[in-house]
Write a protein that holds these residues in place. Sequence first.
Motif, short mmCIF file in Angstrom:
data_model
loop_
_atom_site.label_atom_id
_atom_site.label_comp_id
_atom_site.label_asym_id
_atom_site.label_seq_id
_atom_site.Cartn_x
_atom_site.Cartn_y
_atom_site.Cartn_z
N ALA A 155 -9.46 -20.28 -12.32
CA ALA A 155 -8.22 -20.51 -11.58
C ALA A 155 -7.61 -19.17 -11.18
O ALA A 155 -6.95 -19.05 -10.15
N ILE A 156 -7.85 -18.17 -11.98
CA ILE A 156 -7.27 -16.86 -11.72
C ILE A 156 -7.87 -16.24 -10.46
O ILE A 156 -7.14 -15.80 -9.57
N SER A 177 -6.73 -18.08 -7.50
CA SER A 177 -5.36 -17.75 -7.15
C SER A 177 -5.30 -16.47 -6.33
O SER A 177 -4.58 -16.39 -5.34
N SER A 205 -0.84 -19.36 -6.68
CA SER A 205 -1.18 -19.45 -8.09
C SER A 205 -1.32 -20.87 -8.58
O SER A 205 -1.90 -21.12 -9.62
N MET A 224 0.92 -22.53 -9.85
CA MET A 224 1.72 -22.68 -11.06
C MET A 224 3.19 -22.85 -10.69
O MET A 224 3.64 -22.33 -9.67
N PHE A 265 -0.05 -26.19 -12.43
CA PHE A 265 0.12 -25.82 -13.83
C PHE A 265 1.59 -25.59 -14.13
O PHE A 265 2.34 -25.11 -13.27
N LEU A 266 1.98 -25.90 -15.34
CA LEU A 266 3.36 -25.66 -15.74
C LEU A 266 3.45 -24.45 -16.66
O LEU A 266 2.70 -24.31 -17.60
N ILE A 267 4.35 -23.57 -16.33
CA ILE A 267 4.65 -22.43 -17.20
C ILE A 267 6.06 -22.61 -17.72
O ILE A 267 7.00 -22.71 -16.94
N THR A 268 6.23 -22.70 -19.01
CA THR A 268 7.57 -22.87 -19.54
C THR A 268 8.07 -21.57 -20.16
O THR A 268 7.29 -20.73 -20.59
N HIS A 284 7.84 -14.69 -11.92
CA HIS A 284 7.44 -13.85 -10.79
C HIS A 284 6.15 -13.13 -11.09
O HIS A 284 5.26 -13.02 -10.26
N LEU A 320 3.78 -13.99 -12.91
CA LEU A 320 2.62 -14.89 -12.80
C LEU A 320 2.48 -15.45 -11.39
O LEU A 320 1.61 -16.27 -11.13
N ARG A 321 3.37 -15.03 -10.51
CA ARG A 321 3.32 -15.50 -9.12
C ARG A 321 3.43 -17.01 -9.03
O ARG A 321 2.71 -17.66 -8.26
#
Lengths: 337, 337
Positions: free
Chosen positions: A49-50, A53, A59, A61, A91-94, A112, A114-115
Amino acid sequence: MASIQDVASLAGVHRSTVSRIINGEGKFRADTKRKVEMAMAELNYRPSAIARSLATASSNMAGLLVTYYTGGFFGEMMEQVQAELDNHNKFLITAQGHLSAEGEREAIRRFHHLRCEGYVLNSRYLPDDELHLLAQEPTPFVLLDRQVAGLESRCITFNHRLAAKQAVSYLIAQGHRKIACISGSLSRASSFQRYQGYVEALQEAGITQADGWAEEGNYSRESGYRAAQSIYQACPDITALFSCSEEMTLGALLFFHQHNVAIPQQLSLISFDSVGLCASLYPPVSEVHFPIRDMAQAAVQLLVSQIHGQPVEMRCHFQPELRLRDSVRPLPAVDGL
Amino acid sequence: MASIQDVASLAGVHRSTVSRIINGEGKFRADTKRKVEMAMAELNYRPSAIARSLATASSNMAGLLVTYYTGGFFGEMMEQVQAELDNHNKFLITAQGHLSAEGEREAIRRFHHLRCEGYVLNSRYLPDDELHLLAQEPTPFVLLDRQVAGLESRCITFNHRLAAKQAVSYLIAQGHRKIACISGSLSRASSFQRYQGYVEALQEAGITQADGWAEEGNYSRESGYRAAQSIYQACPDITALFSCSEEMTLGALLFFHQHNVAIPQQLSLISFDSVGLCASLYPPVSEVHFPIRDMAQAAVQLLVSQIHGQPVEMRCHFQPELRLRDSVRPLPAVDGL
DNA sequence: CTGAAAGCGCTAACAA
DNA sequence: TTGTTAGCGCTTTCAG
């Protein structure tokens, strides 16, 4: 870990062909497809995925800022956000803001970094002007349960003042006139609005708030317990209590049980709730419902529409709902009033 | 969004110099450093974690699989995992397994997809052999609250059987002999172990379990309510009840309150708990504490040590702790026994 | 102390 | 239908 090149080599094709097959773009000879699929299976290939992206400059995300993970309330938010994001394959980033502007800033930095394509902010500490600054940047975000002037199109809001007022007015309609309130921290906007709703309901009914009726907590059980204690010791004559959160209600209830204050016989109780705790307490506690689940879902829908640049028609302002149970007793009318 | 090249151009240096300055590698002329820093500030430059990941072949992310986000229990886990990961400057990726092996598989797929450096699995549905297969792959993972033969070095475990046994033995020591149990789903290993502990404690005390003493719930409040109802209607003569989770205890308590069964006068109650709910109920409920927080923290420490390839000395097996409160009444000794 | 060049794994025109 | 080529934004030798 096997790369797309490894798969291509093993299948005897070019890596762009493999890429197309993975993404289902265009048509392929059945034979080619089979060879590639076999190679992927054999190598246990999993696309990165990276790398994807970086190549697509997206991304996939989305970020979510909450105060804490614990306590049930934020879990409801995360649950809805994740579910809605799953629908869009994102994807979720918390991140947790803890209880400071700096914590929230750090969380946003992370998004930011992680874009993230966008993020949902349940921000309580970042000042309005910083939010305005953020809004200048290209990454979209939406504010969950916050109203900021000039940023209306990014806000999912709830009328805390009205909700509190409805709850208290209900008590008044049941004949109560000596009504106490356990509020959240008054320095927080939504807590303050709830408190205002309480005050307003009293005023409209021509009731003068007495000293000791209002006690400030911090949404924790312990603070609910302490507040109930202060209130009850100072004003044992109150007939009803309005609690601004389910956790504080739990604490208050413990105090009343311990001190043999029967609910609702001696004291009526109504509470804010968003996770459904009130219904499971004894006695089941009447509540004003704060629909955080629906709001979280709306927030993601709004965010996704902003990410895609397609404005969408949707409800951004949510209304309270009274859910009556057994914790409020109508007060018999008093002669001469 | 500005790239490292933009910064380099503006500062009049090569991008590798910018990279070095960002990462603090080596020495630089003060002048160069200043120019670069000004350029970064001016462009509001934020390094791309994605590009960095690709270049360094390390994503700096760790995954966490939980069943759900809601309900408090998983929040405690996430809180600890995030806190510990923050110490190592790693991003957390969470995923829900819902209630199926396929859901858990999907979550793990997601971790691989994002090239997580490792992940913590609170897995309840993936069969042991699949876990063994996973263990063949290079990405490290640790199992939180699960014991798998052959994977001991990756397991953070808790002795559920012993915990339950301690709770029930305590009831027995207080003179109780007619003891019911609300268990979780017996198809889940840890729930079954708790049930076994109950059975074992009875057996050791020479007590024969009667029909209707054990009722199976699913850890939800509602199931606790229903189980209490079934049990109490079938066996009104029980003197004590062991509940296998705090949420079921909440439900059971509601039932008993509604039916005027006084705790602990008519019925003693002891419960499993890991989020501290029991202490806030009325009456405060005695509990066997399941230290999920400590375990989650240990899991991340273990994971990080595996990621770095430096085996570390740490506790991987956790013990129950009895926290006595007001919900258990010693039964007066009966003459002739 | 800094620049040049190659490459991480993938996608996306453009050709063929 | 498939291959070629040129990046995406960053790090990392290797020179200088």
